[in-house]
Design an enzyme around this catalytic site. Structure first.
Site, short mmCIF file in Angstrom:
data_model
loop_
_atom_site.label_atom_id
_atom_site.label_comp_id
_atom_site.label_asym_id
_atom_site.label_seq_id
_atom_site.Cartn_x
_atom_site.Cartn_y
_atom_site.Cartn_z
N ASP A 129 62.73 149.35 87.71
CA ASP A 129 64.12 149.62 87.31
C ASP A 129 64.95 149.70 88.57
OD1 ASP A 129 63.43 149.69 84.67
OD2 ASP A 129 63.56 151.85 84.44
N ASP B 51 65.25 147.81 73.17
CA ASP B 51 65.01 149.25 73.28
C ASP B 51 65.04 149.81 71.87
OD1 ASP B 51 64.94 149.17 76.08
OD2 ASP B 51 67.11 149.33 76.20
#
Lengths: 256, 199
Positions: A11, A130
């Site tokens: 990330d 997600d």
């Protein structure tokens, strides 16, 4: 036989690799290229870089670091972060990324998947999802999950979105199960199995890896093509060579 | 050694260029016919779809330039498929310099299409491109279409069906996998193309 892939996820925020628990409280892990090289040397099959603030900030991923990664490594990598159109995607691919992954922008405008597949072929179009289970028992998609204050619930069932994304030209689905992300308690096998039943393109399990058994379960019980993890690799809890050697002993085809 | 990467307007040219740099070779990215004709080695990279890629090569006149090249030419992934006679992807005619066709991978039970990931290369023939190639080495594939095994096949791979991992005819060669992303095996193939193929 095609091998199952182990994918460290990096990330990226403000030019550094960060990691939070359940998508919150991000802490810096290290430099982008330094970690990319470390994982390449350890035998990672692929890397995924998520520029986690690009979509909420409405900006495209910074191609300068994409180019630095592409120069350094000789394994494939995928880049995600605020890709909103064919021109954005072309810039990232030109910088040397092998695939592009779209998440929030695809929810804003699903036709983006068709456009990217038409321009570059389905094989480099990854759709990241997600997903979180709601109180009524349904898994639904979340948007802008990189930033706590901006995360949105989308009135879309995860399984419906998986089907639609493929119909539009997704060549791979990454399912981030937010309920298990960062817990190290294992992948959400129930959700992954449900996704698998609706997914004929490669499916990447994401969220919850904490032990080598979790990878085995994702491959054997949920038939995932790849397993993505971040914190266990960043922290050194699981070493990739040992993990792959053990998966091989379990009868799972892995590149060693 | 002058090496050019054909800029056909497609994407993902950066990674091939960097792989060559890791071998100490600076390749020019160009669409200029004279530069392409003058190069010692020509690489046709490609990520994308066959029909728009061929349309681009025809419009720019590069299709004719590429067809008539006499130095070693390497097509990578879609670039390899464009060397063939025809592709089912978009039902389009290719450059036709290798007598082979491109078909959609059938997939099937537990077989995902696109074929995406690391797979073993088998059936390696005695061709300069495969020099020193270890049977069973791992290469990285990302594709939904493939060239069935044919007279031009130099190496194979299996994904429900056996298909060509590499093909070659005369000075034209192609690899279905991505050498720039196939770690040691990929580096060996690029090195062979640069220094083992007859000029």
């Amino acid at each position: 036989m095609l091998s199952r892939r182990i994918i460290p996820c990096l990330d990226v925020r403000d030019g550094k690799v960060v990691k939070g628990v359940r998508f919150r409280n991000h802490a810096v892990v290290g430099g982008i290229v330094e970690l990319a090289l470390r994982y390449r040397d350890e035998g990672a099959d692929e890397l995924v870089f998520y520029d986690i603030t690009a979509s909420p900030d409405a900006r495209v991923v910074d191609v300068a670091w994409v180019e630095r990664v592409a120069r350094a490594i000789d394994i494939p990598f995928c880049v995600a972060g605020g890709i909103r159109g064919v021109q954005d995607a072309r810039a990232v691919l030109h910088a040397g990324a092998d695939k592009i992954s779209i998440n929030s922008p695809a929810l804003e405008r699903p036709g983006l998947i068709d456009e990217l597949a038409g321009a570059f072929g389905v094989q480099c179009v990854v759709v990241g999802i997600d997903s979180l289970r709601d109180a009524d028992g349904e898994w639904r998609v979340r948007q802008y999950s990189g930033e706590a204050a901006r995360t949105r619930v989308v009135a879309r069932r995860t399984l419906d979105w998986i089907v639609e994304a493929q119909r539009r030209g997704a060549g791979e689905i990454v399912l981030n199960c937010m309920g298990s992300d960062g817990t190290r308690a294992g992948y959400d096998l129930e959700q992954l199995r449900a996704a698998r039943a609706n997914c004929r393109v490669p499916l990447v399990a994401s969220g919850g890896a904490g032990a080598r058994e979790h990878f085995r379960d994702a491959f054997i019980e949920a038939d995932a093509d790849a397993a993505l993890a971040a914190s266990v690799f960043h922290a050194g809890t699981i070493a990739i060579p040992a993990l792959k050697s053990w998966l091989g002993e379990c009868g799972i085809e892995v590149r060693q | 050694m002058s090496v050019v990467l054909v800029d056909s307007g497609g994407a993902n040219i950066g990674s091939v260029r960097y792989a060559l740099q890791r071998l100490g070779v600076e390749a020019a990215l160009t669409a200029d016919p004279a530069t392409i004709r003058a190069a010692d080695r020509v690489i046709l990279p490609g990520v994308g779809a066959a029909a728009p890629a061929m349309a681009g090569l025809r419009e720019s006149g590069l299709a004719e330039v590429l067809r008539n090249l006499e130095q070693p030419v390497l097509g990578v992934c879609l670039g390899m498929q464009l060397l063939c006679v025809h592709s089912e992807e978009g039902d389009v005619d290719g450059l036709g310099v290798i007598d082979a066709g491109v078909r959609r991978l059938r997939g099937g039970d537990g077989l995902r299409v696109p074929h995406m990931g690391w797979n073993r290369v088998r059936g390696v023939t005695a061709h300069p491109l495969c020099a020193g190639g270890a049977e069973g080495g791992w290469a990285y594939f990302v594709h939904g279409y493939a060239v069935p095994v044919c007279a031009a096949t130099l190496a194979t791979c299996e994904h429900g069906e056996t298909f060509s991992a590499a093909i070659g005819h005369a000075n034209f060669m192609g690899v279905q996998f991505h050498p720039e992303r196939s770690a040691a095996l990929g580096q060996a193939v690029l090195r062979n193309f640069l220094w083992q193929t007859p000029a």
